[in-house]
Design a protein around this motif. Structure first.
Motif, PDB file in Angstrom:
ATOM      1  N   LYS A   1     -11.236   0.587  -1.155  1.00  0.00           N
ATOM      2  CA  LYS A   1     -11.130  -0.361  -2.272  1.00  0.00           C
ATOM      3  C   LYS A   1      -9.775  -1.073  -2.265  1.00  0.00           C
ATOM      4  CE  LYS A   1     -14.340   1.767  -5.498  1.00  0.00           C
ATOM      5  NZ  LYS A   1     -14.503   2.392  -6.818  1.00  0.00           N
ATOM      6  N   GLU A   2      -8.716  -0.312  -1.990  1.00  0.00           N
ATOM      7  CA  GLU A   2      -7.376  -0.916  -1.954  1.00  0.00           C
ATOM      8  C   GLU A   2      -7.245  -1.864  -0.764  1.00  0.00           C
ATOM      9  OE1 GLU A   2      -3.407  -1.754  -3.088  1.00  0.00           O
ATOM     10  OE2 GLU A   2      -5.237  -1.197  -4.125  1.00  0.00           O
TER      11      GLU A   2
ATOM     12  N   GLU B   1      -0.486   7.241   0.881  1.00  0.00           N
ATOM     13  CA  GLU B   1      -1.688   8.008   0.545  1.00  0.00           C
ATOM     14  C   GLU B   1      -2.929   7.132   0.321  1.00  0.00           C
ATOM     15  OE1 GLU B   1       0.878   7.685  -3.215  1.00  0.00           O
ATOM     16  OE2 GLU B   1       1.231   8.172  -1.129  1.00  0.00           O
ATOM     17  N   GLU B   2      -2.769   5.808   0.296  1.00  0.00           N
ATOM     18  CA  GLU B   2      -3.904   4.893   0.120  1.00  0.00           C
ATOM     19  C   GLU B   2      -4.457   4.359   1.440  1.00  0.00           C
ATOM     20  OE1 GLU B   2      -2.850   2.796  -4.141  1.00  0.00           O
ATOM     21  OE2 GLU B   2      -1.960   1.947  -2.333  1.00  0.00           O
TER      22      GLU B   2
ATOM     23  N   VAL C   1       3.488  -0.698   4.003  1.00  0.00           N
ATOM     24  CA  VAL C   1       3.009   0.613   3.567  1.00  0.00           C
ATOM     25  C   VAL C   1       4.247   1.423   3.209  1.00  0.00           C
ATOM     26  CG1 VAL C   1       1.756   2.699   4.221  1.00  0.00           C
ATOM     27  CG2 VAL C   1       0.983   0.462   5.069  1.00  0.00           C
TER      28      VAL C   1
ATOM     29  N   ASP D   1      -6.477   5.350   3.515  1.00  0.00           N
ATOM     30  CA  ASP D   1      -7.923   5.528   3.689  1.00  0.00           C
ATOM     31  C   ASP D   1      -8.712   4.997   2.511  1.00  0.00           C
ATOM     32  OD1 ASP D   1      -7.578   6.778   6.154  1.00  0.00           O
ATOM     33  OD2 ASP D   1      -7.330   8.746   5.216  1.00  0.00           O
ATOM     34  N   ASP D   2      -8.053   4.320   1.576  1.00  0.00           N
ATOM     35  CA  ASP D   2      -8.703   3.821   0.366  1.00  0.00           C
ATOM     36  C   ASP D   2      -9.318   2.441   0.635  1.00  0.00           C
ATOM     37  OD1 ASP D   2      -9.386   2.788  -2.139  1.00  0.00           O
ATOM     38  OD2 ASP D   2      -7.596   3.574  -3.123  1.00  0.00           O
TER      39      ASP D   2
ATOM     40  N   MET E   1       0.855  -1.184   0.000  1.00  0.00           N
ATOM     41  CA  MET E   1       0.000   0.000   0.000  1.00  0.00           C
ATOM     42  C   MET E   1       0.889   1.232   0.000  1.00  0.00           C
ATOM     43  SD  MET E   1      -3.181  -0.657   2.564  1.00  0.00           S
ATOM     44  CE  MET E   1      -3.972   0.863   2.035  1.00  0.00           C
ATOM     45  N   LYS E   2       0.401   2.267  -0.657  1.00  0.00           N
ATOM     46  CA  LYS E   2       1.078   3.565  -0.602  1.00  0.00           C
ATOM     47  C   LYS E   2       0.527   4.320   0.600  1.00  0.00           C
ATOM     48  CE  LYS E   2       1.410   3.709  -5.609  1.00  0.00           C
ATOM     49  NZ  LYS E   2       0.904   4.350  -6.822  1.00  0.00           N
TER      50      LYS E   2
END
Length: 103
Positions: free
Chosen positions: A81-82, A75-76, A96, A78-79, A72-73
């Motif tokens: 879907k990811e 910035e992701e 991360v 809170d994503d 995970m990045k």
């Protein structure tokens, strides 16, 4: 969490000892280069398959590691879907990474 980080320059034998030390947690190690960038992963299964294919316990992890790994990045985080995608892959331990691939 136990130490899941290794340097790409260690031997497969050293990596196997480290995999053994993280049990019963997920049997995955995050492989870092000299600048602490994540460059791959190494699992118990990767190690077994490499040995069956003729690798030596003295080969460097760099030769055996999985270079196309999931992460995970920052910035992701809170994503949803990811997060769901990684959960669907049954990943129990997800690195991360920042933009420079530091954990």
């Amino acid at each position: 969490m136990k130490n899941h980080f290794i340097n790409q320059d260690i031997t497969l034998l050293e990596a196997l000892a480290q995999i053994n030390s993280v049990a019963p947690e997920p049997l995955v190690l995050f492989v870092l280069d000299a600048d602490q960038h994540m460059v791959g992963t190494l699992t118990d299964g990767d190690s077994r398959r490499a040995l069956i294919a003729g690798a030596s316990v003295n080969d460097k992890v760099e030769k055996i590691m999985h270079r196309n790994f999931n992460y995970m990045k920052v910035e992701e985080l809170d994503d949803v879907k990811e997060i769901k995608r990684l959960r669907d892959l049954k990943m129990r331990l997800v690195p991360v990474l920042d933009a420079e691939k530091h954990i």
